[in-house]
Write a protein that holds these residues in place. Structure first.
Motif, PDB file in Angstrom:
ATOM      1  N   LYS A  86       0.882  -1.237   0.091  1.00 45.85           N
ATOM      2  CA  LYS A  86      -0.046   0.004  -0.126  1.00 45.85           C
ATOM      3  C   LYS A  86       0.930   1.107   0.016  1.00 45.85           C
ATOM      4  N   GLY A  87       2.290   1.143   0.369  1.00 46.95           N
ATOM      5  CA  GLY A  87       3.090   2.458   0.482  1.00 46.95           C
ATOM      6  C   GLY A  87       3.174   2.620  -1.163  1.00 46.95           C
ATOM      7  N   VAL A  88       3.083   1.677  -2.079  1.00 50.38           N
ATOM      8  CA  VAL A  88       3.166   2.066  -3.313  1.00 50.38           C
ATOM      9  C   VAL A  88       1.874   3.391  -3.838  1.00 50.38           C
ATOM     10  N   LEU A  89       0.944   2.762  -3.336  1.00 54.22           N
ATOM     11  CA  LEU A  89      -0.446   3.822  -3.558  1.00 54.22           C
ATOM     12  C   LEU A  89      -0.310   5.200  -3.177  1.00 54.22           C
ATOM     13  N   ASP A  90       0.418   5.093  -1.787  1.00 55.33           N
ATOM     14  CA  ASP A  90       0.421   6.600  -1.448  1.00 55.33           C
ATOM     15  C   ASP A  90       1.319   7.359  -2.043  1.00 55.33           C
ATOM     16  N   LEU A  91       2.608   6.889  -2.572  1.00 58.61           N
ATOM     17  CA  LEU A  91       3.585   7.676  -3.560  1.00 58.61           C
ATOM     18  C   LEU A  91       2.999   8.038  -4.526  1.00 58.61           C
ATOM     19  N   SER A  92       2.144   6.879  -5.195  1.00 57.56           N
ATOM     20  CA  SER A  92       1.464   7.184  -6.539  1.00 57.56           C
ATOM     21  C   SER A  92       0.567   8.408  -6.656  1.00 57.56           C
ATOM     22  N   LEU A  93      -0.261   8.242  -5.441  1.00 57.65           N
ATOM     23  CA  LEU A  93      -1.492   9.124  -5.213  1.00 57.65           C
ATOM     24  C   LEU A  93      -0.836  10.598  -5.225  1.00 57.65           C
ATOM     25  N   ARG A  94       0.443  10.598  -4.209  1.00 53.26           N
ATOM     26  CA  ARG A  94       1.110  12.091  -4.387  1.00 53.26           C
ATOM     27  C   ARG A  94       1.356  12.607  -5.696  1.00 53.26           C
ATOM     28  N   SER A  95       1.965  11.764  -6.353  1.00 48.37           N
ATOM     29  CA  SER A  95       2.541  12.184  -7.595  1.00 48.37           C
ATOM     30  C   SER A  95       1.322  12.576  -8.608  1.00 48.37           C
ATOM     31  N   ALA A  96       0.277  11.575  -8.553  1.00 48.52           N
ATOM     32  CA  ALA A  96      -0.810  12.032  -9.613  1.00 48.52           C
ATOM     33  C   ALA A  96      -1.408  13.282  -9.237  1.00 48.52           C
ATOM     34  N   LEU A  97      -1.853  13.373  -7.726  1.00 44.41           N
ATOM     35  CA  LEU A  97      -2.184  14.715  -7.609  1.00 44.41           C
ATOM     36  C   LEU A  97      -1.643  16.053  -7.711  1.00 44.41           C
ATOM     37  N   ALA A  98      -0.027  15.678  -7.351  1.00 42.28           N
ATOM     38  CA  ALA A  98       0.793  16.974  -7.719  1.00 42.28           C
ATOM     39  C   ALA A  98       0.932  17.356  -9.084  1.00 42.28           C
ATOM     40  N   LEU A  99       0.347  16.312  -9.967  1.00 43.76           N
ATOM     41  CA  LEU A  99       0.427  16.808 -11.424  1.00 43.76           C
ATOM     42  C   LEU A  99      -0.911  17.108 -11.930  1.00 43.76           C
ATOM     43  N   GLY A 100      -1.804  17.135 -10.892  1.00 43.61           N
ATOM     44  CA  GLY A 100      -3.092  17.875 -11.187  1.00 43.61           C
ATOM     45  C   GLY A 100      -4.110  16.763 -11.725  1.00 43.61           C
ATOM     46  N   CYS A 101      -3.852  15.409 -11.612  1.00 42.20           N
ATOM     47  CA  CYS A 101      -4.570  14.240 -12.240  1.00 42.20           C
ATOM     48  C   CYS A 101      -5.968  14.099 -11.406  1.00 42.20           C
ATOM     49  N   GLU A 111      -6.631  13.437   1.945  1.00 43.20           N
ATOM     50  CA  GLU A 111      -5.533  13.596   3.060  1.00 43.20           C
ATOM     51  C   GLU A 111      -3.988  13.536   2.524  1.00 43.20           C
ATOM     52  N   VAL A 112      -4.075  12.996   1.241  1.00 38.37           N
ATOM     53  CA  VAL A 112      -2.881  12.905   0.458  1.00 38.37           C
ATOM     54  C   VAL A 112      -2.532  14.232  -0.133  1.00 38.37           C
ATOM     55  N   ARG A 113      -3.693  15.022  -0.540  1.00 32.72           N
ATOM     56  CA  ARG A 113      -3.675  16.068  -1.333  1.00 32.72           C
ATOM     57  C   ARG A 113      -3.180  17.159  -0.004  1.00 32.72           C
ATOM     58  N   SER A 114      -3.850  17.217   1.049  1.00 32.36           N
ATOM     59  CA  SER A 114      -3.434  18.167   2.087  1.00 32.36           C
ATOM     60  C   SER A 114      -2.126  17.934   2.676  1.00 32.36           C
TER      61      SER A 114
END
Lengths: 496, 476
Positions: free
Chosen positions: B53-68, B288-291
């Protein structure tokens, strides 16, 4: 109690009692079984490997650690050859896994060992569980103990035959489309396929990942409950295993069926079902009524699509699951003799390894599955089949609102002759016509002995239940079994 | 040129989780072959993947930072193809429902304006192993096999090799800020495949594309694409056709060569991975990830310019690495001269880091308090600016605090007035004719006298004070 001079004829719960009362030692039990295997396995050919030396050591170890007495202390169990046992040959009945000894145990093996079971040996099976007759194994066919000229059913034919022939006390098999229940029916033993997700698949060499489930093959229903108590339950190593509590199944075994509502699906009592099978099943249904159950005819309208759906979904997953057998890391690699072949060496290794390593049925299913997943065909085959699968599941969901279980024949016919359907795959595939739906819907189903044909061949009764309500099935099966003597009959292990 | 260039980039990013995506093996780079493997990542029969699940967290961070836009429903698929570095002969990836899609990345383009490159999709998958080709055989190292990858696919919005370079630079900057990956192209933690085609200027219809692989630096991407522009332009100008194919960049010859044509392309037979259970991401998780996302480089740059008053250039340099920006902010909390701090960081500090072979300021042992302490010593006259430069270089090289170096070497500047007045008086006595020259109007003569005082003190006299005292005495 049966003849204590022949402990190999006993059930697990009987043996547990004898061991507890110190009336038999594990070594003595083992010796009696090894002797029995020597006597009859030449004819039955149910085992592919039995390591006598390490078994004797393990028996001694168990005897010297009475502190570690578990739920299956000293109980010999045969393991189907597609379930990984650390350091022991695990071949799925295929040449392509020749010499493969997994460096890990399947979760079910860990659990059996943890409860003190004695893993007796590996049981023969159709290659990669592809078959309903146990004839596609690279080791040759297993024979039905009730008539050695007949097939034991498949793919867990070795597991069923060794239980039926008293070469073991109980066994584990795997069931993808009926591979536990159909051989159990044809060999006259109990075979139980639990709900998908009830038993960990970790260490079960996959045939079709969304359908495979490990389950027990035993001499009576109580033994199935005992084995399920040990192997069921969540496993963090298998993401598809369910985090649902496992009850003590033996507490559900009672002798009446008051209040049990049984559905009899009309689609399972049709032309093509053997007359004697039909009669035996109906007699059983009436018997269950006498025990307090009620029954009504119901309809599972999508039943007719089950075989077609299964033969899209299962080979598609199998074609992918079997890609790893390529000669690179383990198992068989074809010696590259043909230096004149201009194919690039890597492709040549793949081609020749898979050509020589897989048998005809495995190749047939790989081709089928590869085709239905191919670009341009996926929507028409795989995706469509998955949609039909949902319909089949919905049929069951609807019926289970009003009924506790469904009763059907396990197999449309009793055991057929060796070789009879080997070159007729379509006819072979129809032997699973009544068992496949439970796998597609992911629900539990049990097969129990319910009679014999005039030729003396066993007939199986299938009871299908709601997801994770294995207890209801065991209760129904046990009450019926205890009112009959079918499960006490023993084969003579000769030609019919 | 009479053609428009159309480029789309596929970036594969190794996420820096401690363990692999479907098993517990370590992801450390550079260990001995096959030392970081287990039956799961080796694809042994019967074993099953379990999603980290750690992969999901890093992936979400990346996707959200890229405005996806993130998909709520997460599932994996199997991509089937045979290759010895792929032990199952299928890769667990995401096909029709990627983790996220429809993002944006802004880049600075050559004319100074900003351009938005759309991100088509972002998905998670497992990395393959590595083949080592020997003379007689090929060897496989599965250490990398099962390392989590994030694939980031752009839309074909990139219109020059330089834009491709800037896209990658901007992407790397963001990903480094997010601390999701090392983004090291040489070690393979960031890899890039480029699709490129040409079309007649202004035409709506896309031309036939070539895919370029095997590029292992941002500069190589730019080089390979420039080569492709030239190659395709030549073909089209001669009325020849561009063939749809995969081409490999040869960094030695600086050309691309054909690897396989479309006809030889794989049919990957994608289907849902039955060994992994699909799951739902809740809005709460996404929130949560976004904030928890850090301030991204563009926002930081704007703030440094607007609120701190750095020049656009300085802000760009300081924010290009998160560690540098963090260090800078640590400094200006202690010291109210941001421009002075920026100049030091960009100049002598960076030079000293390079000298020591450090890639990032975070590897340097000197903390902002030590560094600011040194700047304050300049301000209060304890050391000269020139002394500070050599102290800083030595402090970074030796891993020592500047104030310790100063006192250990007795480098403290002499700012004691009576002592300096004595020294100045002596210098004037010894150089009467120079004093006369000065008094006759040759004001430049003062430098000689200052030099004499500095010589006497081995450079430790505070030159500013010496000057002051001298002037007073000469004129008084």
């Amino acid at each position: 109690m049966k003849d204590p001079k022949k402990p190999y004829t006993l059930t697990a719960h009987q043996i547990s009692n004898l061991i507890r009362e110190k009336k038999i030692s594990i070594s003595a039990l083992l010796d009696s079984l090894l002797k029995r295997i020597d006597d009859v396995d030449k004819r039955v050919k149910g085992f592919v490997s039995v390591d006598k030396k390490s078994l004797k050591e393990r028996a001694k170890d168990l005897e010297s650690e009475p502190k570690s007495v578990g739920k299956l202390y000293g109980i010999p169990v045969t393991i189907k050859d597609n379930i990984c046992v650390e350091g022991e040959p695990t071949t799925c009945g295929s040449k392509i896994l020749a010499g493969f000894r997994p460096p890990y145990n399947a979760t079910v093996v860990e659990r059996l060992r943890g409860e003190g079971a004695l893993l007796l040996g590996k049981a023969n099976m159709d290659e990669f569980a592809f078959g309903s007759s146990c004839e596609t194994s690279c080791y040759g066919p297993t024979h039905n103990p009730w008539d050695l000229d007949r097939i034991p059913g498949g793919s867990s034919g070795g597991s069923a035959a060794t239980v039926a022939a008293d070469e073991t006390i109980c066994a584990l098999g795997s069931d993808t489309g009926g591979s536990i229940r159909q051989p159990a029916a044809l060999c006259g033993v109990v075979g139980f396929k639990p709900t998908y997700g009830r038993v960990s698949r970790y260490g079960l060499i996959a045939f079709a990942s969304s359908l495979d489930q490990i389950g027990p093959l035993t001499k009576d229903v109580r033994d199935s409950a005992l084995l399920l108590n040990v192997i069921a339950g969540f496993d963090p190593k298998d993401s598809t295993s369910a985090e649902i509590d496992v009850p003590d199944y033996t507490t559900f075994l009672s002798k009446d069926l008051k209040g049990l509502r049984i559905g009899i699906p009309k689609e399972y009592f049709v032309k093509g079902v053997d007359k004697e099978v039909n009669e035996a099943v109906w007699k059983s249904i009436k018997k269950m009524k006498n025990l307090g159950a009620t029954y009504e005819e119901i309809s599972l309208p999508h039943t007719k699509y089950a075989v077609a759906t299964y033969y899209i979904v299962a080979p598609a997953e199998a074609s992918s699951n079997l890609e790893r057998f390529d000669g690179v890391q383990y198992g068989y690699r074809s010696p590259e003799k043909d230096k004149t072949d201009s194919t690039p060496p890597l492709l040549r290794m793949y081609n020749s390894t898979r050509r020589d390593g897989f048998g005809a049925e495995a190749k047939r299913r790989i081709i089928l599955g590869t085709y239905s997943l191919s670009s341009g065909y996926y929507d028409a085959y795989y995706l469509k089949a998955q949609k039909v699968r949902t319909r089949i599941k919905e049929d069951f969901d609807r019926v289970f609102k009003d009924y506790d279980c469904i009763v059907t024949p396990t197999s449309p016919t009793p055991a057929f002759k060796l070789g009879e359907r080997l070159d007729d795959p379509l006819n072979m595939y129809l032997s699973d016509i009544f068992t496949i739906s439970a796998n597609l819907a992911g629900i539990p189903a049990i097969s129990i002995p319910c009679g014999f044909t005039s030729k003396g061949l066993p007939i199986g009764l299938q009871i299908i239940g709601k997801p994770f309500e294995e207890a209801t099935l065991l209760r129904a099966a046990y009450a019926y079994e205890q009112s009959t003597e079918w499960h006490l009959m023993k084969p003579e292990i000769k030609r019919g | 040129m009479k053609y428009d260039i159309v480029i789309g980039l596929e970036v594969h990013l190794q996420l820096n989780t401690k363990t692999k995506i479907f098993c517990g093996c370590s992801t450390t780079f550079g260990n001995s072959p096959n030392s970081q493997t287990c039956p799961v990542c080796l694809g042994f029969p019967g074993v099953l993947p379990v999603f980290n699940k750690g992969v999901l967290d890093l992936s979400l961070r990346s996707a959200l930072a890229l405005g996806c836009t993130v998909s709520k429903f997460i599932k994996f698929d199997r991509k089937n193809y045979f290759y010895p570095d792929l032990p199952k002969n299928f890769q667990i990836s995401q096909y029709d429902l990627p983790l996220a899609k429809d993002g944006l990345l802004e880049i600075d383009v050559e004319d100074g304006s900003r351009k938005r490159i759309r991100i088509r999709r972002v998905h998670m998958e497992e990395d393959a192993g590595k083949l080592v080709h020997e003379k007689e055989a090929s060897l496989v190292d599965f250490n990398r096999c099962g390392t989590p990858l994030l694939e980031i696919v752009s839309e074909p919005d990139i219109n020059s090799p330089e834009e491709a370079y800037r896209y990658l630079t901007a992407l790397k900057e963001i990903l480094r800020y997010l601390e999701v990956s090392d983004c090291n192209m040489e070690e393979g933690s960031l890899r890039c495949d480029a699709n490129i085609s040409l079309k007649p200027k202004g035409s709506e219809e896309l031309g036939t594309k070539a895919e370029v692989k095997n590029v292992n630096s941002f500069k190589a991407v730019r080089g390979a694409l420039s080569y492709e522009v030239q190659r395709q332009e030549e073909l089209l100008s001669n009325s020849e056709r561009v063939v749809q194919e995969t081409r490999l960049w040869d960094p030695d010859k600086e050309v691309t060569v054909s690897m396989r044509s479309k006809e030889e392309a794989h049919d990957y037979r994608y289907f849902p991975e039955p060994d992994l259970v699909p799951f739902v991401i809740t809005d709460k998780t996404i929130q949560e990830v976004r904030s928890a996302l850090p301030e991204l480089p563009q926002a930081k740059r704007a703030r440094f310019i607007k609120e701190i008053g750095l020049s656009e250039y300085d802000a760009g340099v300081i924010t290009s690495e998160k560690e540098m920006a963090d260090y800078f902010e640590g400094c200006i909390k202690l010291y109210d001269k941001p421009k002075v701090v920026a100049n030091w960081l960009m100049g002598d500090f960076t030079a000293a880091l390079k000298e020591k072979g450090l890639e990032s300021i975070s590897q340097c042992e000197m903390d902002p308090a030590d560094f600011i302490g040194m700047l304050k010593m300049i301000d209060d006259g304890s050391i000269s600016g020139k002394m500070a430069k050599s102290i800083l270089a030595e402090a970074i090289q030796e891993g020592k605090a500047p104030k310790d170096l100063v006192s250990a070497k007795g480098l403290t500047q002499i700012s004691d007035k009576p002592q300096l007045e004595d020294l100045v008086g002596k210098a004037m006595e010894e150089n009467g004719e120079v004093v006369e020259e000065y008094r006759r109007g040759k004001k430049g003569a003062i430098a000689y006298l200052v030099g004499q005082v500095m010589q006497k003190t081995k450079g430790k006299a505070n030159p500013k004070l010496v000057n002051e005292i001298l002037r007073k005495k000469l004129e008084g």
